[in-house]
Design a protein around this motif. Structure first.
Motif, PDB file in Angstrom:
ATOM      1  N   HIS A   1      29.013  84.461  12.590  1.00  0.00           N
ATOM      2  CA  HIS A   1      30.273  84.122  12.685  1.00  0.00           C
ATOM      3  C   HIS A   1      30.581  82.743  11.796  1.00  0.00           C
ATOM      4  CE1 HIS A   1      30.740  87.489  15.546  1.00  0.00           C
ATOM      5  NE2 HIS A   1      30.084  86.850  16.335  1.00  0.00           N
ATOM      6  N   ARG A   2      31.787  82.887  10.997  1.00  0.00           N
ATOM      7  CA  ARG A   2      31.973  81.481  10.445  1.00  0.00           C
ATOM      8  C   ARG A   2      33.002  80.725  11.253  1.00  0.00           C
ATOM      9  NH1 ARG A   2      35.287  80.204   4.981  1.00  0.00           N
ATOM     10  NH2 ARG A   2      33.882  78.767   3.949  1.00  0.00           N
ATOM     11  N   VAL A   3      32.736  79.448  11.378  1.00  0.00           N
ATOM     12  CA  VAL A   3      33.251  78.540  11.935  1.00  0.00           C
ATOM     13  C   VAL A   3      33.961  77.526  11.263  1.00  0.00           C
ATOM     14  CG1 VAL A   3      33.049  76.946  13.903  1.00  0.00           C
ATOM     15  CG2 VAL A   3      31.742  78.950  13.980  1.00  0.00           C
ATOM     16  N   GLU A   4      35.262  77.044  11.260  1.00  0.00           N
ATOM     17  CA  GLU A   4      35.699  75.941  10.826  1.00  0.00           C
ATOM     18  C   GLU A   4      35.987  74.895  11.609  1.00  0.00           C
ATOM     19  OE1 GLU A   4      40.148  75.376   8.589  1.00  0.00           O
ATOM     20  OE2 GLU A   4      39.712  77.392   8.977  1.00  0.00           O
ATOM     21  N   LEU A   5      36.003  73.611  11.409  1.00  0.00           N
ATOM     22  CA  LEU A   5      36.531  72.418  12.017  1.00  0.00           C
ATOM     23  C   LEU A   5      37.443  71.975  11.095  1.00  0.00           C
ATOM     24  CD1 LEU A   5      33.328  70.665  13.656  1.00  0.00           C
ATOM     25  CD2 LEU A   5      34.881  72.427  14.672  1.00  0.00           C
ATOM     26  N   ALA A   6      38.597  71.590  11.792  1.00  0.00           N
ATOM     27  CA  ALA A   6      39.741  70.892  10.746  1.00  0.00           C
ATOM     28  C   ALA A   6      40.474  69.645  11.491  1.00  0.00           C
ATOM     29  CB  ALA A   6      40.816  72.045  10.875  1.00  0.00           C
ATOM     30  N   CYS A   7      40.698  68.724  10.679  1.00  0.00           N
ATOM     31  CA  CYS A   7      41.674  67.549  11.390  1.00  0.00           C
ATOM     32  C   CYS A   7      42.752  67.475  10.658  1.00  0.00           C
ATOM     33  CB  CYS A   7      40.590  66.278  11.147  1.00  0.00           C
ATOM     34  SG  CYS A   7      40.565  65.907   9.409  1.00  0.00           S
ATOM     35  N   PRO A   8      43.814  66.861  11.234  1.00  0.00           N
ATOM     36  CA  PRO A   8      45.248  66.613  10.366  1.00  0.00           C
ATOM     37  C   PRO A   8      44.781  65.884   9.351  1.00  0.00           C
ATOM     38  CG  PRO A   8      45.060  65.572  12.533  1.00  0.00           C
ATOM     39  CD  PRO A   8      43.898  66.327  12.612  1.00  0.00           C
ATOM     40  N   ASP A   9      45.560  65.894   8.389  1.00  0.00           N
ATOM     41  CA  ASP A   9      45.800  64.927   7.248  1.00  0.00           C
ATOM     42  C   ASP A   9      46.691  63.812   7.694  1.00  0.00           C
ATOM     43  OD1 ASP A   9      45.736  64.460   3.992  1.00  0.00           O
ATOM     44  OD2 ASP A   9      47.697  64.075   4.717  1.00  0.00           O
ATOM     45  N   PRO A  10      46.677  62.515   7.256  1.00  0.00           N
ATOM     46  CA  PRO A  10      47.674  61.672   7.584  1.00  0.00           C
ATOM     47  C   PRO A  10      49.105  62.119   7.083  1.00  0.00           C
ATOM     48  CG  PRO A  10      45.702  60.561   6.446  1.00  0.00           C
ATOM     49  CD  PRO A  10      45.582  62.116   6.627  1.00  0.00           C
ATOM     50  N   ASP A  11      49.383  62.873   6.108  1.00  0.00           N
ATOM     51  CA  ASP A  11      50.515  63.441   5.935  1.00  0.00           C
ATOM     52  C   ASP A  11      50.865  64.868   6.340  1.00  0.00           C
ATOM     53  OD1 ASP A  11      51.223  61.011   4.294  1.00  0.00           O
ATOM     54  OD2 ASP A  11      50.034  61.824   2.427  1.00  0.00           O
ATOM     55  N   GLU A  12      50.362  65.123   7.641  1.00  0.00           N
ATOM     56  CA  GLU A  12      50.390  66.462   7.969  1.00  0.00           C
ATOM     57  C   GLU A  12      51.718  66.741   8.462  1.00  0.00           C
ATOM     58  OE1 GLU A  12      48.601  69.012  11.660  1.00  0.00           O
ATOM     59  OE2 GLU A  12      49.139  66.939  12.031  1.00  0.00           O
ATOM     60  N   ALA A  13      52.747  65.902   9.051  1.00  0.00           N
ATOM     61  CA  ALA A  13      53.958  66.401   9.286  1.00  0.00           C
ATOM     62  C   ALA A  13      54.828  66.507   8.030  1.00  0.00           C
ATOM     63  CB  ALA A  13      54.685  65.323  10.178  1.00  0.00           C
ATOM     64  N   ASP A  14      54.814  65.981   7.178  1.00  0.00           N
ATOM     65  CA  ASP A  14      55.663  66.082   5.809  1.00  0.00           C
ATOM     66  C   ASP A  14      55.000  67.381   5.216  1.00  0.00           C
ATOM     67  OD1 ASP A  14      57.340  65.388   3.770  1.00  0.00           O
ATOM     68  OD2 ASP A  14      55.661  65.177   2.708  1.00  0.00           O
ATOM     69  N   MET A  15      53.792  67.485   5.091  1.00  0.00           N
ATOM     70  CA  MET A  15      53.296  68.734   4.559  1.00  0.00           C
ATOM     71  C   MET A  15      53.559  70.128   5.418  1.00  0.00           C
ATOM     72  SD  MET A  15      51.609  68.207   1.820  1.00  0.00           S
ATOM     73  CE  MET A  15      50.042  68.294   0.935  1.00  0.00           C
ATOM     74  N   LEU A  16      53.632  69.927   6.406  1.00  0.00           N
ATOM     75  CA  LEU A  16      54.178  71.196   7.201  1.00  0.00           C
ATOM     76  C   LEU A  16      55.728  71.506   7.434  1.00  0.00           C
ATOM     77  CD1 LEU A  16      51.723  70.860  10.264  1.00  0.00           C
ATOM     78  CD2 LEU A  16      51.496  72.407   8.355  1.00  0.00           C
ATOM     79  N   ARG A  17      56.437  70.124   7.171  1.00  0.00           N
ATOM     80  CA  ARG A  17      57.760  70.383   6.789  1.00  0.00           C
ATOM     81  C   ARG A  17      58.104  71.258   5.436  1.00  0.00           C
ATOM     82  NH1 ARG A  17      60.718  68.206   3.912  1.00  0.00           N
ATOM     83  NH2 ARG A  17      59.517  66.430   3.382  1.00  0.00           N
ATOM     84  N   ARG A  18      57.315  70.552   4.583  1.00  0.00           N
ATOM     85  CA  ARG A  18      57.805  71.208   3.260  1.00  0.00           C
ATOM     86  C   ARG A  18      57.117  72.813   3.176  1.00  0.00           C
ATOM     87  NH1 ARG A  18      54.798  67.308  -1.016  1.00  0.00           N
ATOM     88  NH2 ARG A  18      55.789  68.792  -2.476  1.00  0.00           N
ATOM     89  N   MET A  19      56.028  73.102   3.896  1.00  0.00           N
ATOM     90  CA  MET A  19      55.365  74.319   3.846  1.00  0.00           C
ATOM     91  C   MET A  19      56.509  75.353   4.644  1.00  0.00           C
ATOM     92  SD  MET A  19      52.969  74.579   2.003  1.00  0.00           S
ATOM     93  CE  MET A  19      52.073  76.128   2.610  1.00  0.00           C
ATOM     94  N   ASP A  20      57.030  74.896   5.697  1.00  0.00           N
ATOM     95  CA  ASP A  20      58.013  75.473   6.546  1.00  0.00           C
ATOM     96  C   ASP A  20      59.344  75.876   5.613  1.00  0.00           C
ATOM     97  OD1 ASP A  20      58.819  76.543   9.191  1.00  0.00           O
ATOM     98  OD2 ASP A  20      60.504  75.022   8.810  1.00  0.00           O
TER      99      ASP A  20
END
Length: 179
Positions: A130-149
Motif C-alpha cells: 500500500h502506498r503511504v504519504e506523509l504530508a506537512c502544511p506549507d507555510p503559505d497553506e492558508a493562502d494557497m487553500l484560499r486560492r484553490m477554493d
C-alpha cells in the motif's frame, strides 16, 4: 444530516502481526484493538479473519484485515500504483524530514519531498504494497487553500467537459521546494 468523521479506514494486509509492528516502528502508531472471527458479522459468510486497528492520531483509526483463506492480495492492474494511497498529516516540515530520515535508516525507499503548493509530501510503500504519504502544511497553506477554493468549481466543470487539466490552479505546482 452530516457525516461526523471517518470512523476508520480498512485495508487488507498479508500478515496482521507484521503490519501492526511495521506501523508501530515506522510511523509510531499505537496498536488499539484486534478482532478475530470465523464468520463475517455482516454477511455470516464463513471467512476467518484478523481485523487490527491502529491509532493514526486525533481519533483517526487505520485498520487492516488479514484473510488467510482468500487468494493472495492483488492490485487493480488498470490503476497506477501512485493513485491509491493513504495520507497522514505531520506537524511541520522538520517532522516530515525527521520521518524521511527515520524511514530511510530503516531501509524504506522514500520518494520526495514533493512540493504540492499548500503542503509537502513524502511517499513510500508499507510491507503490504500500500502506498503511504506523509504530508506537512506549507507555510503559505492558508493562502494557497484560499486560492484553490476560489477556482475549484470552475476547475471541476472544465475538467468534466475536456478531461484535461485546466490552468486555473497552475500556481499550485509552480514553486520549487528546497529541502
Amino acid at each position: 444530516m452530516k457525516i461526523d468523521r471517518i470512523h476508520h479506514v480498512a485495508y487488507r494486509c498479508r500478515d496482521a502481526k507484521e503490519t501492526v509492528e511495521w506501523y508501530g516502528r515506522m510511523l509510531k502508531m499505537d496498536f488499539l484493538l484486534a478482532i478475530a472471527e470465523d464468520l463475517v458479522p455482516s454477511t455470516k459468510a464463513p471467512d476467518p479473519y484478523m481485523h487490527v486497528f491502529l491509532d493514526a492520531g486525533q481519533g483517526n483509526v487505520l485498520a487492516f484485515f488479514e484473510l488467510p483463506t482468500q487468494p493472495p492480495m492483488g492490485r487493480d492492474p488498470n490503476t497506477p500504483a501512485w493513485v491509491q494511497h493513504i495520507a497522514f498529516r505531520v506537524k511541520d516540515r522538520a517532522e516530515l524530514l525527521d520521518f524521511k530520515a527515520h524511514l530511510e535508516v530503516e531501509g524504506v525507499d522514500v520518494l520526495g519531498v514533493t512540493d504540492h503548493g499548500a503542503f509537502h509530501s513524502i511517499y513510500f510503500f508499507d510491507p503490504n504494497g500500500h502506498r503511504v504519504e506523509l504530508a506537512c502544511p506549507d507555510p503559505d497553506e492558508a493562502d494557497m487553500l484560499r486560492r484553490m477554493d476560489a477556482v475549484k468549481w470552475q476547475m471541476l466543470e472544465d475538467w468534466s467537459k475536456t478531461k484535461r487539466a485546466p490552468p486555473h490552479a497552475a500556481f499550485f505546482h509552480q514553486r520549487e521546494f528546497k529541502q
